[in-house]
Design a protein around this motif. Structure first.
Motif, PDB file in Angstrom:
ATOM      1  N   ILE A   1       1.345  10.043 -19.636  1.00 42.61           N
ATOM      2  CA  ILE A   1       1.277   9.156 -18.468  1.00 42.61           C
ATOM      3  C   ILE A   1       0.170   8.132 -18.647  1.00 42.61           C
ATOM      4  CG2 ILE A   1       0.740   9.088 -15.997  1.00 42.61           C
ATOM      5  CD1 ILE A   1       2.258  11.731 -15.700  1.00 42.61           C
ATOM      6  N   LEU A   2      -0.957   8.544 -19.216  1.00 38.49           N
ATOM      7  CA  LEU A   2      -2.041   7.590 -19.481  1.00 38.49           C
ATOM      8  C   LEU A   2      -1.604   6.517 -20.470  1.00 38.49           C
ATOM      9  CD1 LEU A   2      -5.105  10.005 -19.651  1.00 38.49           C
ATOM     10  CD2 LEU A   2      -4.700   8.226 -17.924  1.00 38.49           C
ATOM     11  N   GLU A   3      -0.798   6.930 -21.449  1.00 41.43           N
ATOM     12  CA  GLU A   3      -0.310   5.965 -22.445  1.00 41.43           C
ATOM     13  C   GLU A   3       0.643   4.940 -21.835  1.00 41.43           C
ATOM     14  OE1 GLU A   3       1.302   8.380 -25.534  1.00 41.43           O
ATOM     15  OE2 GLU A   3      -0.677   9.051 -26.261  1.00 41.43           O
ATOM     16  N   MET A   4       1.178   5.267 -20.665  1.00 42.58           N
ATOM     17  CA  MET A   4       2.044   4.306 -19.961  1.00 42.58           C
ATOM     18  C   MET A   4       1.225   3.275 -19.177  1.00 42.58           C
ATOM     19  SD  MET A   4       4.853   6.923 -18.313  1.00 42.58           S
ATOM     20  CE  MET A   4       5.615   8.248 -19.278  1.00 42.58           C
ATOM     21  N   GLY A   5      -0.096   3.422 -19.177  1.00 42.34           N
ATOM     22  CA  GLY A   5      -0.953   2.474 -18.454  1.00 42.34           C
ATOM     23  C   GLY A   5      -1.323   2.913 -17.064  1.00 42.34           C
ATOM     24  N   ALA A   6      -1.257   4.211 -16.791  1.00 43.28           N
ATOM     25  CA  ALA A   6      -1.486   4.715 -15.437  1.00 43.28           C
ATOM     26  C   ALA A   6      -2.905   4.461 -14.939  1.00 43.28           C
ATOM     27  CB  ALA A   6      -1.174   6.211 -15.375  1.00 43.28           C
ATOM     28  N   GLU A   7      -3.903   4.645 -15.815  1.00 49.50           N
ATOM     29  CA  GLU A   7      -5.294   4.563 -15.343  1.00 49.50           C
ATOM     30  C   GLU A   7      -5.611   3.195 -14.753  1.00 49.50           C
ATOM     31  OE1 GLU A   7      -9.879   5.490 -16.783  1.00 49.50           O
ATOM     32  OE2 GLU A   7      -8.234   5.590 -18.247  1.00 49.50           O
ATOM     33  N   ASP A   8      -5.218   2.131 -15.436  1.00 47.67           N
ATOM     34  CA  ASP A   8      -5.521   0.787 -14.932  1.00 47.67           C
ATOM     35  C   ASP A   8      -4.809   0.519 -13.603  1.00 47.67           C
ATOM     36  OD1 ASP A   8      -7.149   0.290 -17.061  1.00 47.67           O
ATOM     37  OD2 ASP A   8      -5.663  -0.878 -18.187  1.00 47.67           O
ATOM     38  N   LEU A   9      -3.526   0.927 -13.518  1.00 46.42           N
ATOM     39  CA  LEU A   9      -2.760   0.679 -12.298  1.00 46.42           C
ATOM     40  C   LEU A   9      -3.334   1.451 -11.113  1.00 46.42           C
ATOM     41  CD1 LEU A   9       0.858   0.744 -13.777  1.00 46.42           C
ATOM     42  CD2 LEU A   9      -0.265  -1.219 -12.701  1.00 46.42           C
ATOM     43  N   ILE A  10      -3.711   2.698 -11.334  1.00 45.33           N
ATOM     44  CA  ILE A  10      -4.258   3.510 -10.244  1.00 45.33           C
ATOM     45  C   ILE A  10      -5.636   2.992  -9.839  1.00 45.33           C
ATOM     46  CG2 ILE A  10      -5.019   5.825  -9.580  1.00 45.33           C
ATOM     47  CD1 ILE A  10      -2.856   6.922 -11.494  1.00 45.33           C
ATOM     48  N   THR A  11      -6.435   2.580 -10.806  1.00 47.93           N
ATOM     49  CA  THR A  11      -7.753   2.011 -10.508  1.00 47.93           C
ATOM     50  C   THR A  11      -7.612   0.729  -9.690  1.00 47.93           C
ATOM     51  OG1 THR A  11      -8.658   2.956 -12.550  1.00 47.93           O
ATOM     52  CG2 THR A  11      -9.905   1.178 -11.513  1.00 47.93           C
ATOM     53  N   GLU A  12      -6.636  -0.097 -10.044  1.00 49.49           N
ATOM     54  CA  GLU A  12      -6.392  -1.332  -9.293  1.00 49.49           C
ATOM     55  C   GLU A  12      -5.933  -1.024  -7.873  1.00 49.49           C
ATOM     56  OE1 GLU A  12      -3.570  -3.448 -11.645  1.00 49.49           O
ATOM     57  OE2 GLU A  12      -4.969  -3.747 -13.317  1.00 49.49           O
ATOM     58  N   ALA A  13      -5.104  -0.004  -7.727  1.00 45.81           N
ATOM     59  CA  ALA A  13      -4.640   0.374  -6.382  1.00 45.81           C
ATOM     60  C   ALA A  13      -5.805   0.849  -5.527  1.00 45.81           C
ATOM     61  CB  ALA A  13      -3.588   1.482  -6.491  1.00 45.81           C
ATOM     62  N   ARG A  14      -6.686   1.601  -6.142  1.00 49.85           N
ATOM     63  CA  ARG A  14      -7.859   2.106  -5.422  1.00 49.85           C
ATOM     64  C   ARG A  14      -8.760   0.963  -4.969  1.00 49.85           C
ATOM     65  NH1 ARG A  14     -12.668   5.800  -8.081  1.00 49.85           N
ATOM     66  NH2 ARG A  14     -13.865   6.103  -6.142  1.00 49.85           N
ATOM     67  N   ALA A  15      -8.917  -0.021  -5.830  1.00 42.62           N
ATOM     68  CA  ALA A  15      -9.779  -1.153  -5.495  1.00 42.62           C
ATOM     69  C   ALA A  15      -9.165  -2.049  -4.425  1.00 42.62           C
ATOM     70  CB  ALA A  15     -10.071  -1.971  -6.760  1.00 42.62           C
ATOM     71  N   ALA A  16      -7.841  -2.166  -4.448  1.00 46.29           N
ATOM     72  CA  ALA A  16      -7.164  -3.108  -3.549  1.00 46.29           C
ATOM     73  C   ALA A  16      -6.883  -2.531  -2.164  1.00 46.29           C
ATOM     74  CB  ALA A  16      -5.852  -3.573  -4.185  1.00 46.29           C
ATOM     75  N   HIS A  17      -6.731  -1.214  -2.067  1.00 46.88           N
ATOM     76  CA  HIS A  17      -6.295  -0.608  -0.804  1.00 46.88           C
ATOM     77  C   HIS A  17      -7.189   0.577  -0.430  1.00 46.88           C
ATOM     78  CE1 HIS A  17      -2.646  -3.015  -1.208  1.00 46.88           C
ATOM     79  NE2 HIS A  17      -2.490  -2.530  -2.421  1.00 46.88           N
ATOM     80  N   ARG A  18      -7.886   0.430   0.656  1.00 38.43           N
ATOM     81  CA  ARG A  18      -8.759   1.514   1.100  1.00 38.43           C
ATOM     82  C   ARG A  18      -7.965   2.796   1.362  1.00 38.43           C
ATOM     83  NH1 ARG A  18     -12.752   0.308   6.021  1.00 38.43           N
ATOM     84  NH2 ARG A  18     -13.592  -1.059   4.405  1.00 38.43           N
ATOM     85  N   ASP A  19      -6.748   2.649   1.906  1.00 34.51           N
ATOM     86  CA  ASP A  19      -5.928   3.832   2.210  1.00 34.51           C
ATOM     87  C   ASP A  19      -5.514   4.597   0.960  1.00 34.51           C
ATOM     88  OD1 ASP A  19      -6.143   3.331   4.864  1.00 34.51           O
ATOM     89  OD2 ASP A  19      -4.118   2.537   5.144  1.00 34.51           O
TER      90      ASP A  19
ATOM     91  N   VAL B   1       0.817  -1.209   0.000  1.00 37.71           N
ATOM     92  CA  VAL B   1       0.000   0.000   0.000  1.00 37.71           C
ATOM     93  C   VAL B   1       0.854   1.264   0.000  1.00 37.71           C
ATOM     94  CG1 VAL B   1      -0.251  -0.031   2.530  1.00 37.71           C
ATOM     95  CG2 VAL B   1      -1.928   1.177   1.133  1.00 37.71           C
ATOM     96  N   ALA B   2       1.994   1.247   0.689  1.00 38.98           N
ATOM     97  CA  ALA B   2       2.838   2.445   0.752  1.00 38.98           C
ATOM     98  C   ALA B   2       3.393   2.801  -0.624  1.00 38.98           C
ATOM     99  CB  ALA B   2       3.976   2.242   1.747  1.00 38.98           C
ATOM    100  N   VAL B   3       3.796   1.792  -1.389  1.00 40.80           N
ATOM    101  CA  VAL B   3       4.290   2.032  -2.749  1.00 40.80           C
ATOM    102  C   VAL B   3       3.174   2.596  -3.619  1.00 40.80           C
ATOM    103  CG1 VAL B   3       5.241   0.966  -4.825  1.00 40.80           C
ATOM    104  CG2 VAL B   3       6.044   0.227  -2.582  1.00 40.80           C
ATOM    105  N   GLN B   4       2.006   1.973  -3.554  1.00 35.25           N
ATOM    106  CA  GLN B   4       0.871   2.412  -4.374  1.00 35.25           C
ATOM    107  C   GLN B   4       0.487   3.854  -4.040  1.00 35.25           C
ATOM    108  OE1 GLN B   4      -0.525   0.336  -6.810  1.00 35.25           O
ATOM    109  NE2 GLN B   4       1.182  -1.006  -6.292  1.00 35.25           N
ATOM    110  N   LYS B   5       0.470   4.162  -2.772  1.00 30.23           N
ATOM    111  CA  LYS B   5       0.051   5.489  -2.338  1.00 30.23           C
ATOM    112  C   LYS B   5       1.024   6.566  -2.790  1.00 30.23           C
ATOM    113  CE  LYS B   5      -1.916   7.608   1.812  1.00 30.23           C
ATOM    114  NZ  LYS B   5      -2.245   7.367   3.244  1.00 30.23           N
ATOM    115  N   GLN B   6       2.321   6.329  -2.581  1.00 32.72           N
ATOM    116  CA  GLN B   6       3.323   7.334  -2.962  1.00 32.72           C
ATOM    117  C   GLN B   6       3.375   7.515  -4.475  1.00 32.72           C
ATOM    118  OE1 GLN B   6       4.812   9.411  -1.023  1.00 32.72           O
ATOM    119  NE2 GLN B   6       4.136   8.472   0.896  1.00 32.72           N
ATOM    120  N   ALA B   7       3.226   6.426  -5.209  1.00 28.27           N
ATOM    121  CA  ALA B   7       3.231   6.529  -6.675  1.00 28.27           C
ATOM    122  C   ALA B   7       2.029   7.329  -7.167  1.00 28.27           C
ATOM    123  CB  ALA B   7       3.252   5.135  -7.298  1.00 28.27           C
TER     124      ALA B   7
END
Length: 467
Positions: free
Chosen positions: A418-436, A394-400
């Motif tokens: 940044i979106l072309e690097m795949g940011a949206e999917d990764l950030i959406t996954e982080a949001r779903a996986a970690h409440r923090d 979670v700390a890595v996901q949050k800081q990124a």
């Protein structure tokens, strides 16, 4: 881990019952007792999970081995037999180091007063004094409440005497650290007793002795902790100010680091302590003025294969970047490329990924010019690679997420790359996986121009309650 606790006697009786009533062998009896209590939510971290010796012929209960050793040490102290004291201190100290349960049981049976008496008896005999302090350090590990005013004076006296004796200083420093971890009152009492100049003085006096410098820096760092949950607030900030303003702590630490550029253990501790002292704008600037920034940049380049040094340097850069002027100095020194390199080089290390993203996040905050440099250096890609490498951290996901948000909040031109690097999917996954991560992930997605469902939790208007 459970929150309930039991006495050692209760556990021992359960083990004995398993042996006598259910004819279990000793090892099975212990396993069964452990399983029984843990299933009831009992915390057994302070319990010795071993079979006590059978009762003697007169029916008297036998003791666990560490209590037998404590009895032997007590007899040696009572007889003033220095040779026997030294021998039993060695045995008892080693048993204390084995596990918290052993030293906790000993502590409940008066071990502190026995060891303290051994320290007093050993006064004047250097080797036995060193052994006694080592044993005291082992006993205090995880139970700093045992220390009393007399013990505090003993530790301070060993530090004063250690000005001429590196080994004695080291023994005192290790006792001090164990006494102050998670114990705010001990920290405050030691500071009132004048420990801070003794710590900076130890670094100056023993500047060629790596272990003393490392232990003194660690002790200084502990004085800035706020880790005692029993107090509403501590004096961590005040202690940090005293170290810097009254004891020239920043200069002492930076000069020490210059003397140990080939010792990764010492460098890690010194950098960790510097980051704990970066609590005010002027302190961050002073680190730069004293040459600390150029030193950290050099360390990042020269020690790239030493993960602990890299992690602590990144943490220190993150801390001093709290000053906006220092942000520019860090970027101007070329540190951004080195931070990206460190994250890429240690992509499998979640702590380095976290600290690297956090440092870049601080450098990007309110600084569009720095954002351009970070983007050109591959900072966004490195952060997204870190997210991909550590989806459960979670700390890595949050800081990124925070870094991505800072990069685009004032420079929307970066959103598409940044979106072309795949940011949206990764950030959406982080949001779903970690409440923090929810808030920072939503902010990042919003500033990237992605569609985000923002729930209105309360409008401030009166409404009926659902029945």
């Amino acid at each position: 881990m459970g929150s309930k606790q039991i006495a050692q006697e209760t556990f021992d009786d359960a083990v004995q019952e398993n042996i006598t009533e259910f004819e279990m062998d000793p090892e099975e009896a212990v396993r069964e007792a452990v399983q029984q209590f843990e299933s009831q939510g009992v915390d057994l971290s302070n319990i010795v999970k071993a079979v006590r010796q059978p009762a003697s012929e007169n029916g008297q209960r036998q003791k666990h081995q560490i209590l037998l050793t404590l009895d032997a040490l007590g007899r040696a102290v009572a007889d003033s037999d220095l040779a026997a004291v030294a021998e039993q201190l060695e045995v008892f100290g080693e048993q204390c180091k084995e596990q918290l349960a052993f030293r906790s049981l000993a502590g409940q049976h008066g071990a502190y007063s026995v060891v303290f008496s051994a320290c007093q008896l050993a006064s004047g005999d250097r080797e036995t004094t060193l052994r006694a302090l080592s044993t005291l350090c082992a006993l205090l590990d995880g139970q700093p409440d045992l220390l009393d005013a007399a013990g505090r004076d003993l530790v301070l006296r060993s530090l004063r005497q250690g000005r001429e004796d590196a080994e004695l200083a080291l023994a005192g420093l290790r006792c001090l650290r164990q006494a102050c971890l998670k114990h705010e009152q001990n920290r405050q009492d030691f500071v009132t007793g004048g420990v801070l100049p003794l710590l900076t003085g130890a670094i100056l006096q023993h500047r060629r002795h790596a272990e003393v410098v490392r232990a003194a820096a660690a002790a200084l760092r502990v004085m800035t902790f706020d880790d005692d949950i029993r107090v509403p607030f501590g004096h961590a900030h005040d202690h940090a100010k005293m170290i810097v303003l009254e004891n020239d702590g920043l200069r002492v630490l930076i000069e020490a680091a210059r003397a140990f550029t080939d010792n990764s253990g010492v460098l890690s501790e010194l950098c960790a302590t510097l980051s704990r002292l970066s609590v005010r704008n002027e302190f961050c600037q002073e680190i730069v003025d004293l040459g600390g920034l150029s030193l950290m940049v050099s360390l990042l380049a020269d020690c790239i294969d030493h993960p602990e040094v890299v992690r602590q340097v990144l943490s220190a850069l993150r801390a001093v970047a709290g000053n906006d002027d220092v942000k520019d100095a860090i970027v101007g020194a070329g540190a951004t490329d080195l931070i990206v390199l460190a994250v890429s080089h240690h992509l499998g290390n979640p702590q380095i990924c976290e600290q690297g993203c956090a440092a870049l996040c601080m450098l990007a905050l309110r600084k569009p010019e720095n954002c351009h440099i970070i983007m050109e250096g591959g900072g966004a890609l490195a952060a997204l690679q870190a997210m991909k490498a550590h989806p459960q951290e979670v700390a890595v996901q949050k800081q990124a997420c925070m870094l991505i948000r800072n990069l685009v909040s004032r420079s929307r031109d970066f959103s598409q790359p940044i979106l072309e690097m795949g940011a949206e999917d990764l950030i959406t996954e982080a949001r779903a996986a970690h409440r923090d991560c929810d808030d920072v992930a939503k902010a990042a997605l919003r500033d990237l121009g992605c569609k985000v469902e923002l729930r209105e939790l309360w409008t401030g208007q009166k409404g009926g309650l659902a029945q």
